[in-house]
Design a protein around this motif. Structure first.
Motif, short mmCIF file in Angstrom:
data_model
loop_
_atom_site.label_atom_id
_atom_site.label_comp_id
_atom_site.label_asym_id
_atom_site.label_seq_id
_atom_site.Cartn_x
_atom_site.Cartn_y
_atom_site.Cartn_z
N UNK A 91 0.94 -1.01 -0.01
CA UNK A 91 0.24 -0.03 -0.06
C UNK A 91 0.76 1.31 -0.04
N UNK A 92 0.33 2.52 -0.24
CA UNK A 92 0.99 3.42 0.08
C UNK A 92 1.40 3.84 1.47
N UNK A 93 2.28 4.48 1.84
CA UNK A 93 2.64 4.82 3.40
C UNK A 93 1.54 5.65 3.80
N UNK A 94 1.31 5.37 5.18
CA UNK A 94 0.40 6.62 5.70
C UNK A 94 1.01 7.88 6.05
N UNK A 95 0.32 8.69 6.62
CA UNK A 95 0.65 9.92 6.96
C UNK A 95 2.02 10.15 7.78
N UNK A 96 2.30 9.13 8.58
CA UNK A 96 3.46 9.02 9.43
C UNK A 96 4.71 8.41 8.81
N UNK A 97 4.41 7.89 7.37
CA UNK A 97 5.53 7.19 6.67
C UNK A 97 5.65 5.62 7.20
N UNK A 98 4.73 5.11 7.48
CA UNK A 98 4.57 3.69 7.86
C UNK A 98 3.89 2.85 6.67
N UNK A 99 4.48 1.79 6.55
CA UNK A 99 3.88 0.58 5.36
C UNK A 99 3.44 -0.65 6.26
N UNK A 100 2.24 -1.14 5.89
CA UNK A 100 2.00 -2.58 6.41
C UNK A 100 1.88 -3.05 5.11
N UNK A 101 2.71 -4.26 4.99
CA UNK A 101 3.05 -5.09 4.01
C UNK A 101 2.38 -6.29 4.06
N UNK A 102 1.48 -6.56 3.12
CA UNK A 102 0.84 -8.13 3.31
C UNK A 102 1.79 -9.30 2.87
N UNK A 103 1.72 -10.11 3.55
CA UNK A 103 2.67 -11.33 3.35
C UNK A 103 2.10 -12.46 3.06
N UNK A 104 2.73 -13.40 2.44
CA UNK A 104 2.53 -14.86 2.28
C UNK A 104 3.47 -15.82 2.29
N UNK A 105 3.28 -16.88 2.93
CA UNK A 105 4.43 -17.83 3.20
C UNK A 105 4.84 -18.45 2.26
N UNK A 106 6.11 -18.26 1.80
CA UNK A 106 6.74 -18.88 0.66
C UNK A 106 6.98 -20.24 0.80
N UNK A 107 6.43 -21.13 -0.19
CA UNK A 107 6.39 -22.63 -0.11
C UNK A 107 7.68 -23.09 -0.38
#
Length: 107
Positions: A91-107
């Protein structure tokens, strides 16, 4: 409000003890502080059945902790606690500069 002090307090309280190794699709890997959140999310079940609970993982990072000019991309790799994940959504960083990355476990 001193957001830098607040960010530092959040990282001290919740960040992984060992740095997270971020491995971009292009370029060398690097360590970055981050907060891993593993949780269950509800998804529609098959047919008329009950909803299913599926595991989800997110990694919260500050853009300020990334190398200058770096932008995370889908399919980058992340090594956390000996487990490799793929970045699924950026996603785009929030107003404070944080990113929440969605992860998927690699097989």
């Amino acid at each position: 409000m001193d957001f830098a002090a607040l960010d530092a307090a959040v990282m001290r309280g919740f960040a992984e003890m060992a740095p997270v190794t971020y491995a971009p699709r292009s370029g060398p890997p690097f360590d970055v502080p981050g907060i891993l959140d593993r949780h269950l999310a509800e998804a529609p079940g098959p047919g008329d059945g009950p909803p299913a609970m599926i595991p989800r993982a997110t990694l919260s990072v500050r853009m300020a902790d990334m190398p200058d000019g770096f932008l995370p991309q889908s399919r980058d790799g992340v090594l956390i606690r000996g487990v490799t994940y793929d970045v699924k959504d950026v996603p785009e960083p929030d107003a404070a500069g944080w990113l929440v990355l969605q992860l998927g476990r690699r097989a």
